[in-house]
Design an enzyme around this catalytic site. Structure first.
Site, PDB file in Angstrom:
ATOM      1  N   GLY A  72      -9.384   1.762   8.366  1.00 17.09           N
ATOM      2  CA  GLY A  72      -9.986   1.368   9.631  1.00 17.09           C
ATOM      3  C   GLY A  72      -8.114   0.809  10.139  1.00 17.09           C
ATOM      4  O   GLY A  72      -8.374   0.752  11.399  1.00 17.09           O
ATOM      5  N   CYS A  73      -8.838  -0.789   9.783  1.00 17.12           N
ATOM      6  CA  CYS A  73      -8.298  -1.516  10.226  1.00 17.12           C
ATOM      7  C   CYS A  73      -6.414  -1.475   9.908  1.00 17.12           C
ATOM      8  O   CYS A  73      -5.246  -1.532  11.312  1.00 17.12           O
ATOM      9  CB  CYS A  73      -8.302  -2.890   9.566  1.00 17.12           C
ATOM     10  SG  CYS A  73     -10.166  -4.505   9.533  1.00 17.12           S
ATOM     11  N   THR A  74      -6.058  -0.850   9.305  1.00 13.22           N
ATOM     12  CA  THR A  74      -5.066  -0.320   8.886  1.00 13.22           C
ATOM     13  C   THR A  74      -4.227   0.776  10.599  1.00 13.22           C
ATOM     14  O   THR A  74      -3.437   0.343  11.176  1.00 13.22           O
ATOM     15  CB  THR A  74      -4.340   0.508   7.727  1.00 13.22           C
ATOM     16  OG1 THR A  74      -4.593  -0.391   6.876  1.00 13.22           O
ATOM     17  CG2 THR A  74      -2.707   1.266   7.712  1.00 13.22           C
ATOM     18  N   SER A  77      -4.172  -1.433  13.826  1.00 11.60           N
ATOM     19  CA  SER A  77      -2.932  -2.479  13.564  1.00 11.60           C
ATOM     20  C   SER A  77      -1.949  -1.298  14.190  1.00 11.60           C
ATOM     21  O   SER A  77      -0.791  -1.621  14.453  1.00 11.60           O
ATOM     22  CB  SER A  77      -3.156  -3.191  12.387  1.00 11.60           C
ATOM     23  OG  SER A  77      -3.941  -4.150  12.753  1.00 11.60           O
TER      24      SER A  77
END
Length: 181
Positions: A72-74, A77
């Site tokens: 999710g963070c990838t 970002s």
């Protein structure tokens, strides 16, 4: 044996209740539109300090993310990275903040070619000030919250329900609306 089991269950219940109650107090109040943005002083992946006052006179987007190099963070970002030109065209500064160590953020930024600073809030102090800390008893991490800070240092927009795939476009659209005034 039955009494020991009861004591263990009661002890775990008390521990969980106290951890949850402490977590509520630690999370801090969520700033609202018009509030002064909570101040921060954090280091990026190269050890450079970033302070809220450094961005006075400019629009600033602060996005908190739970953990570098997770799916999710990838996605989130990389969407910000893909829209980087839009932020630059508007003169908007973008920073990501997590509880990861600077080395972990550096590897994440390098792996995905992230052109904006990733700041390390390893103890969650600043995430708490922004109401973005999720306390899980002995550990915790930032919630996926984003804030737009206006040139006067005030909160202009708060996002607490973030879709990692669509969020960057939503922020860019809101910035275009906000900066047009």
């Amino acid at each position: 044996m039955k009494y020991i089991l009861i004591l263990v269950v009661i002890g775990l219940g008390v521990w969980f209740w106290r951890s949850h109650a402490r977590g509520q107090a630690d999370e801090g109040a969520l700033p609202v539109v018009g509030d002064p943005a909570p101040v921060f002083d954090l280091r990026d992946t190269r050890g450079v300090h970033h302070k809220l006052t450094d961005y006075r006179g400019r629009w600033l987007v602060i996005y908190f993310y739970p953990k570098a190099d997770t799916p999710g963070c990838t996605r989130q970002s990389c969407k910000f990275r893909d829209d980087w030109h839009s932020f630059q065209e508007m003169g908007v500064v973008l920073v990501g903040i997590s509880a990861d160590k600077p080395a972990d953020n550096a590897a994440f930024a390098l792996k995905f070619h992230l052109p904006f600073p990733l700041l390390s809030d390893t103890d969650g102090t600043f995430a708490r000030q922004y109401g973005a800390w999720m306390n899980l008893g002995i550990t915790g991490f930032p919630r996926r919250y984003t804030y737009i800070v206006d040139p006067d240092g005030r909160i202009a927009q708060v996002y607490t329900d973030v879709s990692v795939s669509e969020h960057s476009a939503e922020v860019v659209a809101d910035l275009r609306r906000l900066t047009a005034h």
